[in-house]
Design an enzyme around this catalytic site. Structure first.
Site, PDB file in Angstrom:
ATOM      1  CG  MET A  47       8.344   2.176   2.521  1.00 19.39           C
ATOM      2  SD  MET A  47       8.176   0.869   3.778  1.00 19.39           S
ATOM      3  CE  MET A  47       9.425   1.413   4.927  1.00 19.39           C
ATOM      4  N   GLY A  83       0.807  -1.221   0.000  1.00 19.39           N
ATOM      5  CA  GLY A  83       0.000   0.000   0.000  1.00 19.39           C
ATOM      6  C   GLY A  83       0.835   1.265   0.000  1.00 19.39           C
ATOM      7  CD  GLU A  97       2.525   3.843   5.199  1.00 22.86           C
ATOM      8  OE1 GLU A  97       3.638   3.694   5.748  1.00 22.86           O
ATOM      9  OE2 GLU A  97       1.752   2.893   4.973  1.00 22.86           O
TER      10      GLU A  97
HETATM   11  N1  TRP Z   1       5.914  -0.637   6.265  1.00 19.52           N
HETATM   12  C1  TRP Z   1       4.904  -0.605   5.253  1.00 19.52           C
HETATM   13  C2  TRP Z   1       3.631  -0.234   5.958  1.00 19.52           C
HETATM   14  O1  TRP Z   1       3.032  -1.000   6.619  1.00 19.52           O
HETATM   15  C3  TRP Z   1       4.745  -1.939   4.572  1.00 19.52           C
HETATM   16  C4  TRP Z   1       5.412  -2.121   3.252  1.00 19.52           C
HETATM   17  C5  TRP Z   1       5.397  -1.281   2.222  1.00 19.52           C
HETATM   18  C6  TRP Z   1       6.115  -3.261   2.787  1.00 19.52           C
HETATM   19  N2  TRP Z   1       6.023  -1.831   1.156  1.00 19.52           N
HETATM   20  C7  TRP Z   1       6.491  -3.030   1.467  1.00 19.52           C
HETATM   21  C8  TRP Z   1       6.456  -4.463   3.348  1.00 19.52           C
HETATM   22  C9  TRP Z   1       7.171  -3.964   0.712  1.00 19.52           C
HETATM   23  C10 TRP Z   1       7.162  -5.406   2.593  1.00 19.52           C
HETATM   24  C11 TRP Z   1       7.518  -5.154   1.289  1.00 19.52           C
HETATM   25  O2  TRP Z   1       3.242   0.877   5.961  1.00 19.52           O
HETATM   26 ZN    ZN Z   2       2.964   0.113   8.561  1.00 18.50          ZN
END
Ligand code: TRP
Ligand code: ZN
Length: 880
Positions: free
Chosen positions: A269, A267, A304
């Site tokens: 990052m 979704g 985020e």
């Molecule tokens: N940390 C991200 C979230 O939860 C998750 C995430 C985004 C992610 N892109 C990814 C996890 C690619 C693994 C691979 O907001």
């Molecule tokens: Zn997260």
């Protein structure tokens, strides 16, 4: 690719890093045929490590190594070892500077991990282990460094060059190239690194923090999306204010940036100061985004943003602690959504996901604790258990401590661990230290997998006026875990009298005034609670607000369900009683003769919901949604998916016929005037009228058909247009279906997010999404095997939502999915591994189906060069 079995990583084998990296200096030379990455690391031995003068080991993946230098002196081939996945320098001093140059090919990166290209721009995804695809580095979250990043690229193709922190220098390089240098003052793990380069338009705004600092807010999108940023920007400002007010968290950098990219595995990052979003999770306009999308975007932008404190300032020691940041941040974003919208509806939505999908995960072969003890591929552990159950665990702490103590606990946590990489245990300890409560038994929620079951029984002693409630907990075995200990469960309870009044919950020890709701704490295997001073046997309202992620078993009568459905003061439990009643009616029809009767009380209850406009319309809109086929499957022992689908359809059609006039009236009553706005009231009206349309079209109602066509053509927003499209697509009016699908595509073909909706309406429909039609969608010119959203909207929607077609008794749906997984395994293993999920549930289904599902899994298992991602899921599924 792979010939032997991937390794398992264990939490018990955690060791502190042998070396730390204080600063990272990066220079990216971006070209069309590849990128050269120059990295200089300031490394020193970790004083906390007992590894002594161990060799330096850096992680790498798919890198071409060009040179290595130590303290400015080039190393010769014998002085280091390039093993592909590791760069090893045998002897290093206590403190030194290591310079590494690597060559990578972002233009050929289809895995979308590390640096890659998406519609012409460069972007990165480093969580969890993508940074090692950029350069050699100790790619683990407990190595935190200050980053300085210089990005160099062609000026006309990539006028915008971004990375984390503040831009400190920019200039021309000649030959049409330019550079920008970014500096991030906060030490961070490399998974939070980000870089973007592209021809993007910039949308600006400002936010003044609680201490009066002005923050520059910037969104970067492709020019065609310039008009779709307002909602995300507003959501961002609301999130920033909310986090100050609710958690006392102020933003720390001078700039906060959001970038939208079309090709993205997940979704969004939370990269420090530079969040990168899947376009579908950030871009919105009235004409192109549904209410659901608007709300999702607001929640993800908040999620985020909230990570800046719960994730970035305080991060994870290792990936077993993933829920430390994800569970807490999901809890925070759902509190936020509840505050800015309808709290009851938000709770209903969360519980629906939890009970349908997380409970299924917890009962399946990939079941794992909120803090897993081992994994093969960490990307497979971005799960509903880590995110949603993890959020429920934090929510239970909030319930047990109360909001004030919880806030003291979160303050202590942020203050104590700012700038550190910590564990879920550190989080719980901060909550304990601030509140004085003992959470040692509660910690089992992090360690034990599986959904606890509560068996509830009751009796009324009319002679003494005592109502006795007995609750017994048990936790099912899961792969690798048996004989579990009882957990600490907060159980919210109310008791209702026969006129619907809330009765006082008087325990023997209580004086005269007792509360009408209590949170009982279950810690042992069995508890008996006695409530005194009652004149009649009450109706219990159990587990209000779904106060714990558990299954409750209690022999409700239909009378009790109907009673709670209209009298429970807890909105969530009203909804839940309605769901339970509908489940009970549908289950009684599975496999029953076609002419068996349907309980008339269900019709009466739904008629009341539809026609009494004095009820909370947002709640009503949710109460009208019949339990999904996926939820009914989750509840079943040996699920006959086609029979479940059929029974559900029968109930829906029965209701629609009986309530036909009420539905038309409901539709007309909710036709709104006034300007479109995404408010709980308007969302409820749109949901009600679209439910009415959907039901009317299930029974081939001519008036419904006309209303749908008119709405399809005239609506000024995507919720209504798509609602009408979906209703027509799922009807028996075949020519209408073809025509509206064509018209819709014609109109929106330039908009990828809308085309994704168009794909999934078809793929999820048993009328438009049978296998030959799905195959045709895969051949459609708008389909793209490199774009995860397109794959999810066709293949994912088919296997996850179109249960009638996916579970065809001939196994064709299963084989189709296996083929697509094998195909994707080479290009994007993360997406391939996620697509396998429906097949992993094979044991849940009736033997004829489960055998076919199993052999589809075996076909995937036998593919040569299987990725670690798919290997883990398939092997665990076949073993579990
Ligand atoms: N940390 C991200 C979230 O939860 C998750 C995430 C985004 C992610 N892109 C990814 C996890 C690619 C693994 C691979 O907001
Ligand atoms: Zn997260």
């Amino acid at each position: 690719m792979r010939t032997n079995q991937p390794q398992t990583i264990y939490l018990s084998e955690y060791r502190v890093p042998a070396y730390l990296v204080d600063t990272v200096d990066l220079r990216f030379e971006l070209f069309e045929d590849g990128t050269r990455v120059h990295s200089t690391l300031a490394v020193r031995r970790n004083p906390e490590s007992d590894a002594g003068a161990a060799p330096l080991e850096l992680d790498g993946d798919s890198l071409v190594l060009e040179s290595v230098a130590l303290d400015g002196k080039a190393l010769s081939e014998g002085e280091y070892e390039d093993r592909g996945d590791k760069l090893i320098v045998e002897s290093v001093p206590e403190q030194f500077e290591l310079s590494v140059v690597t060559w990578i090919e972002p233009q050929n990166n289809t895995r979308l991990e590390g640096l890659y290209k998406s519609s012409g721009m460069f972007c990165t995804q480093c969580e969890a282990e993508g940074f090692r695809c950029i350069t050699f580095f100790p790619d683990r979250p407990d190595v935190m460094s200050r980053f300085r990043t210089r990005v160099e690229a062609d000026k006309s193709a990539y006028p915008v060059l971004l990375s984390n922190g503040n831009d400190v220098e920019r200039g021309d390089l000649g030959e049409g190239r330019h550079f920008v240098t970014w500096e991030d003052p906060f030490p961070k793990p490399c998974y939070l690194f980000a870089l973007v380069a592209g021809d993007l338009v910039e949308k600006r705004d400002t936010f003044t923090t609680c201490s009066g600092r002005d923050i520059d807010l910037r969104m970067y999108v492709e020019p065609r999306n310039a008009e779709k940023c307002d909602h995300a920007m507003d959501s961002l400002k609301r999130s920033m204010r909310w986090d100050e007010e609710t958690y006392g968290r102020e933003y720390d950098l001078e700039i906060f940036m959001i970038v939208a990219v079309d090709d993205f595995n997940m979704g969004a990052m939370e990269n420090k100061g530079l969040n990168i979003f899947n376009s579908s999770c950030v871009l919105a306009s009235q004409e192109t985004a549904t209410d659901v999308a608007f709300q999702r975007i607001e929640a993800i932008v908040a999620h985020e943003y909230f990570h800046n404190w719960s994730g970035n300032r305080v991060t994870c020691r290792d990936w077993f602690q993933l829920s430390l940041k994800e569970g807490f941040t999901v809890f925070r974003d759902s509190q936020f959504s509840a505050d800015v919208g309808s709290p009851t509806v938000k709770r209903i939505e969360d519980v629906n996901v939890l009970r349908t999908a997380q409970f299924a995960e917890d009962g399946g072969p990939m079941a794992h604790p909120v803090r897993p003890a081992s994994y093969m591929e960490i990307s497979n552990f971005y799960t509903l258990t880590i995110y949603e159950k993890g959020a429920e665990v934090v929510r239970m702490i909030h319930t047990l401590l109360g909001p004030d103590m919880f806030r003291k606990g979160s303050d202590l946590y942020f203050q104590r661990h700012d700038g550190q990489a910590v564990t879920t245990d550190d989080f719980v300890r901060a909550m304990e230290d601030a509140s004085g409560r003992d959470l040692s038994q509660f910690r089992l929620w992090y360690e034990q997998a599986g959904t606890p079951v509560l068996d509830v029984s009751d009796e009324f002693d009319s002679g003494q006026g005592i109502y006795r409630l007995t609750i017994r907990q048990s936790i099912p075995d899961t792969p690798g875990q048996t004989g579990k200990k009882p957990q600490h469960i907060p159980f919210a309870l109310g008791l209702l009298g026969s006129r619907g009044e809330s009765l006082p919950l008087r325990l023997e020890s209580d004086s005269q005034d007792a509360p009408t709701e209590r949170v009982l704490e279950l810690t042992g295997e069995t508890h008996v609670f006695e409530f005194h001073g009652l004149n009649e046997c009450p109706v219990p309202s159990l587990l209000r607000q779904f106060s714990a992620p558990v299954r409750v078993r209690y022999p409700w009568t239909r009378e009790q369900m109907l009673f709670l459905m209209s009298h429970d003061p807890d909105g969530f439990n009203r909804w839940d009683a309605g769901q339970r009643l509908a489940v009970d009616v549908i289950q009684s029809l599975i496999g029953a003769p076609k002419d068996s009767s349907i309980d008339a009380r269900l019709v009466a209850a739904y008629r009341h919901l539809i026609s009494d406009s004095s009820l909370d319309q947002a709640l009503v809109a949710n109460m009208l949604q019949l339990p999904s086929a996926a939820y009914l499957i989750e509840l079943a022992e040996s699920a006959d998916a086609p029979a479940i689908h059929e029974a559900r359809e029968r109930v829906l059609k029965h209701l629609a016929i009986a309530l036909r006039d009420d539905l038309v009236a409901c539709y007309r009553r909710n036709l709104e005037e006034g300007d479109y706005a995404v408010t709980p009231e308007q969302i409820a009206r749109r949901s009600l009228r679209n439910t009415a349309l959907a039901w009317l079209l299930q029974i081939n109602d001519e008036e419904g058909r006309e209303l749908a066509q008119r709405q399809f053509r005239n609506s000024d927003n995507m919720t209504d247009r798509l609602g009408a499209l979906r209703a027509l697509v799922n009807s028996d009016y075949e020519e209408d279906r073809e025509r509206v699908l064509e018209e819709f595509y014609e109109r929106f073909q330039e908009d990828p997010q809308v085309v994704e909706q168009w794909f999934s309406v078809q793929a999820a429909s048993d009328r438009a999404g049978q296998l030959p039609q799905i195959r045709a969608l895969l051949e459609h010119r708008a389909f793209d095997w490199k774009n995860p959203n397109k794959i999810r909207s066709v293949v994912g929607a088919f296997a996850g939502q179109n249960l009638a077609a996916f579970h065809r008794p001939d196994g064709s749906g299963y084989n189709f999915l296996a083929d697509q997984v094998c195909r994707l395994d080479d290009s994007n293993p993360q997406i391939a591994a996620r697509l396998v999920t429906p097949l992993t549930r094979w044991k849940k289904f009736a033997p004829a189906h489960s055998e076919l599902m199993k052999s589809a899994l075996e076909r995937i298992r036998d593919k040569s060069g299987l990725s670690r991602d798919v290997y883990e899921v398939v092997h665990k599924s076949l073993a579990g």
